[in-house]
Design an enzyme around this catalytic site. Structure first.
Site, mmCIF file in Angstrom:
data_model
loop_
_atom_site.group_PDB
_atom_site.id
_atom_site.type_symbol
_atom_site.label_atom_id
_atom_site.label_comp_id
_atom_site.label_asym_id
_atom_site.label_seq_id
_atom_site.Cartn_x
_atom_site.Cartn_y
_atom_site.Cartn_z
ATOM 1 N N TYR A 87 41.424 43.036 40.227
ATOM 2 C CA TYR A 87 40.880 42.356 41.405
ATOM 3 C C TYR A 87 41.877 42.396 42.549
ATOM 4 O O TYR A 87 43.085 42.488 42.344
ATOM 5 C CB TYR A 87 40.495 40.902 41.083
ATOM 6 C CG TYR A 87 41.681 40.008 40.764
ATOM 7 C CD1 TYR A 87 42.133 39.865 39.463
ATOM 8 C CD2 TYR A 87 42.336 39.304 41.773
ATOM 9 C CE1 TYR A 87 43.206 39.057 39.158
ATOM 10 C CE2 TYR A 87 43.413 38.480 41.484
ATOM 11 C CZ TYR A 87 43.853 38.361 40.180
ATOM 12 O OH TYR A 87 44.920 37.555 39.885
ATOM 13 N N CYS A 88 41.348 42.367 43.777
ATOM 14 C CA CYS A 88 42.171 42.289 44.979
ATOM 15 C C CYS A 88 41.358 41.555 46.035
ATOM 16 O O CYS A 88 40.266 41.070 45.750
ATOM 17 C CB CYS A 88 42.591 43.683 45.452
ATOM 18 S SG CYS A 88 41.203 44.747 45.883
ATOM 19 N N THR A 89 41.866 41.475 47.242
ATOM 20 C CA THR A 89 41.258 40.611 48.244
ATOM 21 C C THR A 89 39.800 40.974 48.523
ATOM 22 O O THR A 89 38.905 40.143 48.407
ATOM 23 C CB THR A 89 42.074 40.678 49.551
ATOM 24 O OG1 THR A 89 43.446 40.486 49.225
ATOM 25 C CG2 THR A 89 41.631 39.618 50.534
ATOM 26 N N ILE B 41 38.045 39.236 45.551
ATOM 27 C CA ILE B 41 38.197 37.780 45.470
ATOM 28 C C ILE B 41 37.292 37.088 46.486
ATOM 29 O O ILE B 41 36.724 36.033 46.223
ATOM 30 C CB ILE B 41 39.669 37.388 45.756
ATOM 31 C CG1 ILE B 41 40.591 38.003 44.714
ATOM 32 C CG2 ILE B 41 39.827 35.872 45.784
ATOM 33 C CD1 ILE B 41 42.052 38.050 45.161
ATOM 34 N N GLY C 45 38.420 44.287 47.541
ATOM 35 C CA GLY C 45 37.914 45.288 46.619
ATOM 36 C C GLY C 45 38.446 46.697 46.801
ATOM 37 O O GLY C 45 38.422 47.497 45.866
#
Ligand SMILES: [Zn+2]
Ligand SMILES: [Zn+2]
Length: 312
Positions: free
Chosen positions: A205-207, A234, A209
């Site tokens: 996961y990251c901010t 996220i 995508g």
């Protein structure tokens, strides 16, 4: 001028002539009075552009006329919203994605880079008309919860951001690589730091995508055989579940004193690097040439990092 709108988007698709696309995009934005940042690479395009509503709509229509970008689905945002600004240079040092307000956009920047996100594997990343080849399975926020409900502790969340971002917010039990830039991920994976996860379901996961599109593919190439990524990252997960899902704490944003909570009462999981007090504030090292970011409480805002405290 009415309240500006922002378009946030990325498309992974083969771009045969990035320089030609750069020139076209620059001219298009200039003619519509849009500002913001656009990165074009042989793998696609990543942009955050802002301006009048009609100009944004026209930009979208014209950009989709280029066949590789036909499926472009932007996230619309108000002019004051936080937007993803990957690979900005701060103090001359390349960093991972960070968040910035449209009002901070001084001008229009359209650049060609060899990667949309600087993982340092431009020749390894392959894209076709469906996007990144070999990436992790996309899960909606609900599907993330379903996977964890089904498989329990076997599931491991893998943070695809820079380590300081995870200090104030992360998925429950997440593995957080000690990364200062996106460049560090591949080296740590290649060194075998996460080999114990190879038999498990891994949710990257990251901010927003984009980083996990590349990261999840790189992990699969390196022997992680069950890899997932979260649609919209996220941000979309937090919008769906607020504080009631598997996300804990705040989302790190560009301004060191600011963090985004998805709902009031978010857990404060960060600890001040100086005194250990609970805090969700991230700050730059007081040395202007230093790029370290870390958690501080109100009383210790503007402190030097450990390195520079020792030097002082
Ligand atoms: Zn403190
Ligand atoms: Zn420092």
């Amino acid at each position: 001028m009415s309240e500006p709108k922002i378009l946030l988007y990325y498309v992974f698709a083969p771009v045969a002539d990035p320089e030609a696309v750069r020139l076209w995009q620059r001219e298009l934005c200039e003619s519509l009075g849009l500002r913001g940042r656009i990165i074009v690479s042989p793998h696609g395009i990543n942009g955050t552009v802002g301006g009048e509503l009609d100009a944004c709509k026209q930009y979208l229509r014209r950009t989709r006329e280029y066949p590789p970008f036909a499926a472009l689905e932007p996230k619309w945002s108000e002019g004051t919203a936080l937007v993803d600004a990957p690979e900005e240079r701060l103090h001359g040092v390349e960093r991972g994605a960070r968040w910035q307000r449209i009002t901070d956009f001084p001008r229009l920047s359209v650049k060609v880079r060899d990667e949309l996100v600087a993982f340092g594997i431009p020749n390894e990343t392959r894209v076709d008309s469906d996007g990144v080849v070999g990436g992790g399975v996309h899960l909606s926020p609900q599907e993330v919860n379903d996977l964890v409900a089904e498989r329990g502790d076997e599931v491991v969340f893998f943070d695809g951001r820079n380590a300081w971002e995870a200090e104030i917010g992360r998925f429950a039990g997440a593995v957080v690589p000690s990364t200062r830039t996106t460049h560090d991920f591949i080296a740590q994976i290649d060194a075998g730091d996460f080999d114990d996860l190879k038999g498990r379901p891994v949710v990257t996961y990251c901010t927003g995508g984009i980083r996990c599109e590349i990261l999840s593919a790189a992990m699969r190439t390196r022997g992680f055989d069950e890899v997932y990524q979260i649609d919209g990252g996220i941000v979309k997960y937090g919008e769906a579940f607020g504080n009631d899902g598997l996300w804990e704490g705040s989302l790190a944003v560009f301004d060191g004193r600011e963090a985004l909570d998805f709902a009031p009462g978010a857990a404060v999981i960060g600890r001040c690097r100086v005194c250990g007090a609970p805090s969700n504030a991230v700050s730059n090292c007081s040395d202007p040439a230093c790029t370290h970011r870390f958690v501080v409480c109100d009383a210790h805002a503007g402190s030097p990092c450990e390195e520079h405290a020792q030097a002082a």
